[in-house]
Design a protein around this motif. Structure first.
Motif, PDB file in Angstrom:
ATOM      1  N   UNK A   1      42.631  34.782  42.662  1.00  0.00           N
ATOM      2  CA  UNK A   1      41.826  35.213  41.520  1.00  0.00           C
ATOM      3  C   UNK A   1      40.839  36.304  41.947  1.00  0.00           C
ATOM      4  N   UNK A   2      40.200  36.098  43.093  1.00  0.00           N
ATOM      5  CA  UNK A   2      39.242  37.092  43.592  1.00  0.00           C
ATOM      6  C   UNK A   2      39.937  38.421  43.883  1.00  0.00           C
ATOM      7  N   UNK A   3      41.121  38.342  44.520  1.00  0.00           N
ATOM      8  CA  UNK A   3      41.877  39.562  44.799  1.00  0.00           C
ATOM      9  C   UNK A   3      42.254  40.268  43.493  1.00  0.00           C
ATOM     10  N   UNK A   4      42.594  39.483  42.475  1.00  0.00           N
ATOM     11  CA  UNK A   4      42.900  40.062  41.163  1.00  0.00           C
ATOM     12  C   UNK A   4      41.679  40.786  40.592  1.00  0.00           C
ATOM     13  N   UNK A   5      40.491  40.190  40.811  1.00  0.00           N
ATOM     14  CA  UNK A   5      39.262  40.815  40.337  1.00  0.00           C
ATOM     15  C   UNK A   5      39.060  42.201  40.935  1.00  0.00           C
ATOM     16  N   UNK A   6      39.408  42.351  42.225  1.00  0.00           N
ATOM     17  CA  UNK A   6      39.278  43.661  42.873  1.00  0.00           C
ATOM     18  C   UNK A   6      40.222  44.665  42.217  1.00  0.00           C
ATOM     19  N   UNK A   7      41.443  44.203  41.886  1.00  0.00           N
ATOM     20  CA  UNK A   7      42.402  45.104  41.240  1.00  0.00           C
ATOM     21  C   UNK A   7      41.971  45.450  39.819  1.00  0.00           C
ATOM     22  N   UNK A   8      41.305  44.513  39.133  1.00  0.00           N
ATOM     23  CA  UNK A   8      40.752  44.838  37.812  1.00  0.00           C
ATOM     24  C   UNK A   8      39.709  45.949  37.936  1.00  0.00           C
ATOM     25  N   UNK A   9      38.891  45.865  38.991  1.00  0.00           N
ATOM     26  CA  UNK A   9      37.896  46.918  39.212  1.00  0.00           C
ATOM     27  C   UNK A   9      38.569  48.275  39.375  1.00  0.00           C
ATOM     28  N   UNK A  10      39.615  48.310  40.190  1.00  0.00           N
ATOM     29  CA  UNK A  10      40.327  49.572  40.402  1.00  0.00           C
ATOM     30  C   UNK A  10      40.991  50.049  39.117  1.00  0.00           C
TER      31      UNK A  10
END
Length: 354
Positions: free
Chosen positions: A127-136
């Motif tokens: 989920x956290x890794x997904x959050x980083x991709x949402x930022x990008x």
């Protein structure tokens, strides 16, 4: 109504709006065949599945569908930016390389905070890794927003949603605020959905938003015109949704005009981005034909394009545009100054447009 029913209502609302967004995206993809819309449609399918997994407490499902949601969203955004923008100047893709260290540093930071929910839960790292991709994804939408205003708000909301997702371990550490988290997450996702619908149904995506009353009196096909004829065309078709690639800012308000320049500005296209102009022209002619209209495309700066791309590239470009016009019963008008070309070049141009 207790908090459980309110939470269920909020979940159902987000799924309902996500389903509507999916429908609009996929319908627009079928109409216009814009690749990015197919990936964004898939993203909202995964969002719906992710919401179901959240509500049923399926942590593996949360991890899997969050990852697919963020992955297809950023993939679609990059596909759109590649096909419709100047990717070399819009965003630095090499910045994706900082994702692993950000992920590691964030995990260490959470461990030092001593929260009850760190990376120990099975879904947490994903989920956290997904959050980083949402930022990008948000930054990609902001890059698109340099040319398309409707993407700007989508980018801001996607970044906010990415921050919200990044705070997933923090949110789980405060379960008494679960309804607040559910409401906030739903509000952000609903906002993303609405702005995405606004983006794909805006002037930047669709050329014929309103009914067209004016009839084109030009013969379908391609032709070279003089500057004087161009002035007459502007007056005759001032109320028609012409697609124009121009250097002069003196064009009718109702035209879909794109300014060719190396400088950053709204509705600007790099003069070297012939592929983008060809793609846009193809979609414009196809949409006009589907609506029973005669599409009209104008280029008023052929000499400028030749200066940046070379004569051979321009010849191939014009030949492709002529094919689009002929196939779709449209009109391609190219303004030229005859004294700007040598005899050989002028003969080739006239042969293309014969």
């Amino acid at each position: 109504m207790n908090e459980g029913y309110l939470a269920l209502f909020v979940y159902v609302l987000s799924v309902f709006i996500a389903t509507g967004t999916l429908g609009v995206l996929f319908h627009t993809y079928l109409m216009h065949k814009i690749k990015a819309l197919l990936f964004w449609s898939a993203a909202w399918v995964f969002f719906i599945l992710m919401q179901v997994a959240f509500y049923t407490g399926n942590k593996e499902g949360v991890a899997l569908f969050y990852s697919f949601f963020s992955g297809t969203l950023i993939y679609g955004a990059l596909v759109y930016l590649k096909e419709y923008g100047d990717i070399k100047t819009s965003i630095r893709l090499e910045l994706i390389g900082i994702i692993p260290p950000i992920f590691a540093l964030y995990g260490i930071f959470l461990a030092h905070l001593g929260l009850s929910c760190g990376f120990s839960s099975i879904e947490m790292p994903f989920v956290v890794l997904s959050g980083i991709f949402f930022l990008f994804s948000g930054f990609v939408f902001l890059a698109i927003g340099k040319k398309k205003k409707s993407s700007l708000h989508l980018g801001i909301l996607t970044i906010a949603f990415g921050i919200f997702v990044l705070l997933y371990p923090v949110r789980l550490s405060f379960p008494h605020l679960s309804f607040v988290w559910i409401f906030l997450g739903t509000a952000l996702s609903v906002g993303m959905a609405l702005f995405m619908i606004n983006l794909i149904t805006s002037r930047e995506f669709l050329f014929f938003e309103e009914p067209v009353e004016l009839k084109v009196v030009l013969e379908p096909g391609a032709r070279l015109i003089t500057p004087n004829e161009y002035e007459q065309i502007k007056e005759t078709l001032k109320d028609y949704p012409v697609l124009a690639f121009v250097r002069s800012l003196n064009v009718p308000e109702k035209w879909n005009a794109y300014y060719l320049s190396t400088e950053e500005r709204e509705n600007r296209i790099s003069p070297t981005n012939l592929a983008y102009m060809a793609q846009m022209t193809s979609e414009y002619f196809r949409e006009a034909k589907e609506k029973g209209l005669e599409g009209v495309v104008v280029i008023d700066c052929l000499e400028y394009l030749a200066m940046y791309n070379g004569f051979e590239s321009i010849v191939k470009f014009l030949a492709a545009l002529k094919d689009f016009a002929v196939i779709n019963n449209g009109v391609l008008l190219v303004v030229i100054e005859e004294n700007a070309w040598d005899k050989r070049q002028l003969a080739i141009l006239r042969r293309i447009f014969s």
